[in-house]
Design an enzyme around this catalytic site. Structure first.
Site, PDB file in Angstrom:
ATOM      1  N   LYS A 104      -9.224  12.864   1.319  1.00  0.00           N
ATOM      2  CA  LYS A 104     -10.047  12.104   0.366  1.00  0.00           C
ATOM      3  C   LYS A 104     -11.401  12.728   0.079  1.00  0.00           C
ATOM      4  O   LYS A 104     -12.062  12.327  -0.874  1.00  0.00           O
ATOM      5  CB  LYS A 104     -10.300  10.685   0.909  1.00  0.00           C
ATOM      6  CG  LYS A 104      -9.108   9.764   0.827  1.00  0.00           C
ATOM      7  CD  LYS A 104      -9.583   8.303   0.821  1.00  0.00           C
ATOM      8  CE  LYS A 104      -8.680   7.414   1.619  1.00  0.00           C
ATOM      9  NZ  LYS A 104      -9.316   6.151   1.993  1.00  0.00           N
ATOM     10  N   LYS A 185       4.411   6.247   0.883  1.00  0.00           N
ATOM     11  CA  LYS A 185       4.124   4.972   1.550  1.00  0.00           C
ATOM     12  C   LYS A 185       3.812   3.878   0.519  1.00  0.00           C
ATOM     13  O   LYS A 185       3.146   4.142  -0.475  1.00  0.00           O
ATOM     14  CB  LYS A 185       2.921   5.210   2.466  1.00  0.00           C
ATOM     15  CG  LYS A 185       2.383   3.999   3.158  1.00  0.00           C
ATOM     16  CD  LYS A 185       1.156   4.361   4.001  1.00  0.00           C
ATOM     17  CE  LYS A 185       0.049   3.353   3.773  1.00  0.00           C
ATOM     18  NZ  LYS A 185      -1.100   3.479   4.645  1.00  0.00           N
ATOM     19  N   LYS A 188      -1.560  -0.419  -0.353  1.00  0.00           N
ATOM     20  CA  LYS A 188      -2.317  -1.489  -1.003  1.00  0.00           C
ATOM     21  C   LYS A 188      -3.372  -0.931  -1.950  1.00  0.00           C
ATOM     22  O   LYS A 188      -3.887  -1.653  -2.775  1.00  0.00           O
ATOM     23  CB  LYS A 188      -2.921  -2.435   0.022  1.00  0.00           C
ATOM     24  CG  LYS A 188      -4.012  -1.871   0.904  1.00  0.00           C
ATOM     25  CD  LYS A 188      -4.674  -2.989   1.682  1.00  0.00           C
ATOM     26  CE  LYS A 188      -4.989  -2.613   3.111  1.00  0.00           C
ATOM     27  NZ  LYS A 188      -5.852  -1.433   3.260  1.00  0.00           N
TER      28      LYS A 188
HETATM   29  P1  AMP Z   1      -3.847   0.254   5.290  1.00  0.00           P
HETATM   30  O1  AMP Z   1      -3.175  -0.564   4.232  1.00  0.00           O
HETATM   31  O2  AMP Z   1      -3.516   1.701   5.161  1.00  0.00           O
HETATM   32  O3  AMP Z   1      -5.311  -0.038   5.428  1.00  0.00           O
HETATM   33  O4  AMP Z   1      -3.213  -0.196   6.677  1.00  0.00           O
HETATM   34  C1  AMP Z   1      -3.424  -1.430   7.325  1.00  0.00           C
HETATM   35  C2  AMP Z   1      -2.390  -1.546   8.423  1.00  0.00           C
HETATM   36  O5  AMP Z   1      -1.078  -1.718   7.858  1.00  0.00           O
HETATM   37  C3  AMP Z   1      -2.301  -0.291   9.296  1.00  0.00           C
HETATM   38  O6  AMP Z   1      -1.946  -0.654  10.614  1.00  0.00           O
HETATM   39  C4  AMP Z   1      -1.195   0.489   8.628  1.00  0.00           C
HETATM   40  O7  AMP Z   1      -0.604   1.428   9.467  1.00  0.00           O
HETATM   41  C5  AMP Z   1      -0.235  -0.630   8.220  1.00  0.00           C
HETATM   42  N1  AMP Z   1       0.518  -0.238   7.009  1.00  0.00           N
HETATM   43  C6  AMP Z   1      -0.010   0.008   5.783  1.00  0.00           C
HETATM   44  N2  AMP Z   1       0.949   0.336   4.892  1.00  0.00           N
HETATM   45  C7  AMP Z   1       2.107   0.337   5.584  1.00  0.00           C
HETATM   46  C8  AMP Z   1       3.457   0.607   5.229  1.00  0.00           C
HETATM   47  N3  AMP Z   1       3.807   0.944   3.981  1.00  0.00           N
HETATM   48  N4  AMP Z   1       4.401   0.505   6.210  1.00  0.00           N
HETATM   49  C9  AMP Z   1       4.053   0.136   7.468  1.00  0.00           C
HETATM   50  N5  AMP Z   1       2.804  -0.138   7.856  1.00  0.00           N
HETATM   51  C10 AMP Z   1       1.832  -0.044   6.947  1.00  0.00           C
END
Ligand code: AMP
Ligand code: TRP
Length: 322
Positions: A104, A185, A188
């Site tokens: 990033k 992935k 969000k």
């Molecule tokens: P983030 O959305 O990247 O801030 O992640 C918040 C939490 O959700 C972290 O523990 C990530 O590892 C988990 N997480 C986010 N996206 C995924 C996904 N597509 N599959 C599994 N875990 C996720």
């Protein structure tokens, strides 16, 4: 054993967040927070941050996390205080190797300094509470490793102060993929109306349609095969995570892609609809939400105080005898 985890309010929560993180936040002695300080490492809109923080906190409460475990990171100043002490314990070399920073920011002069030091804040989050388990999805491993390294180094240089945390890997749903692009992935941070991303608060008919329209693979056989069949494999992983099943075994039950999609949509909605009902109930009672978050905040302030004090003293910052 204390479990701790945070989620950054950089977008609206997705099914991936729920399966990979939220639903594993079950320790009644745990600490689970909206990591709003982490949402400022790239350009951000303060008004959107306030709204996303509130929505995320309410969703965490709606997901049935144990009472008193949920709080908002910026309500507990110890996180930012310890982060600075840990910046004085970390090296530029190790921070430069962080994948997230490299992807990033690296090299661009307008990169926020906080994107570079962010792993120290995350280490502070973890170390403040004597955490030994950190349930996160697969993309966070490197940050938890850094927290471990920093804890070991701090203890060696300044005396035994921190518990060295363990990474707690999910057996399933390590990485739910985007329904339209099943090698990436489900994130969000994608734009709000991305059809490959299932948001926990999207209307149920929209969610069903998204699953039914998921990209599949050539050939018609339902098989768990990440390399050859990423789309079908992702659906199987989602179905398995929602039903506590085994994705390889589940594959055998489906003669067609259509049948797999229909059952996956049902399984996803069976997880999401009760969550949405509870969210609606809580969102209509803001005072109750405030009270629950104040309870989480007060407990976190109490629990974090001794370790912050210990670190302050260990580093030679004892001021007026306090
Ligand atoms: P983030 O959305 O990247 O801030 O992640 C918040 C939490 O959700 C972290 O523990 C990530 O590892 C988990 N997480 C986010 N996206 C995924 C996904 N597509 N599959 C599994 N875990 C996720
Ligand atoms: N960095 C994590 C993410 O983006 C969120 C987070 C912040 C976190 N502090 C944490 C996760 C402490 C576990 C422990 O998803």
């Amino acid at each position: 054993m204390t479990s701790l985890s945070g989620i950054t309010p950089s977008g609206r929560l997705t099914l991936g967040n729920h399966l990979g993180a939220l639903r594993r936040f079950t320790d009644p002695d745990g600490f689970y927070f909206v990591a709003n300080l982490h949402a400022m490492t790239t350009k951000h809109d303060p008004r959107r941050l306030v709204a996303l923080t509130r929505e995320m906190a309410t969703l965490m409460l709606a997901a049935g996390l144990p009472p008193g475990t949920v709080f908002i990171q910026s309500d507990v100043p110890a996180h930012a205080q310890l982060a600075y002490l840990l910046e004085c314990t970390s090296y530029v070399g190790e921070l430069s190797r962080m994948i997230q920073y490299k992807e990033k920011g690296n090299g661009r002069p307008m990169t926020r300094a906080s994107l570079f030091t962010y792993p120290c804040l995350m280490a502070a989050d973890i170390l403040l509470y004597g955490t030994d388990r950190v349930p996160v999805g697969g993309d966070q491993d490197q940050h938890v490793e850094l927290a471990r390294d920093v804890a070991v180094r701090f203890n060696r240089e300044y005396g035994e102060t921190f518990v060295v945390p363990q990474l707690q890997k999910a057996a399933l749903a390590m990485r739910i993929k985007d329904l339209q692009n099943p090698t990436a992935k489900m994130s969000k941070s994608d734009e709000d109306n991305a059809v490959g991303t299932i948001r926990l608060l999207d209307p149920p008919d929209v969610i069903r349609r998204q699953v039914m329209r998921a990209v599949t693979d050539s050939g018609g056989e339902v098989r768990h095969d990440e390399a050859a069949k990423p789309g079908i494999t992702n659906l199987l992983e989602i179905l398995a995570a929602c039903t506590d099943g085994d994705p390889v075994e589940l594959a055998k039950a489906y003669p067609t892609y259509g049948a797999l999609k229909a059952d996956t949509a049902d399984a996803v909605l069976a997880v999401i609809e009760p969550l949405q009902k509870e969210y609606a109930r809580l969102a209509s009672d803001p005072v109750a939400v405030d009270d629950l978050l104040a309870e989480g905040r007060d407990r976190a302030i109490e629990a974090s105080r001794p370790r912050l004090q210990a670190a302050v003293h260990a580093m030679g910052l004892a001021g007026s005898g306090g």
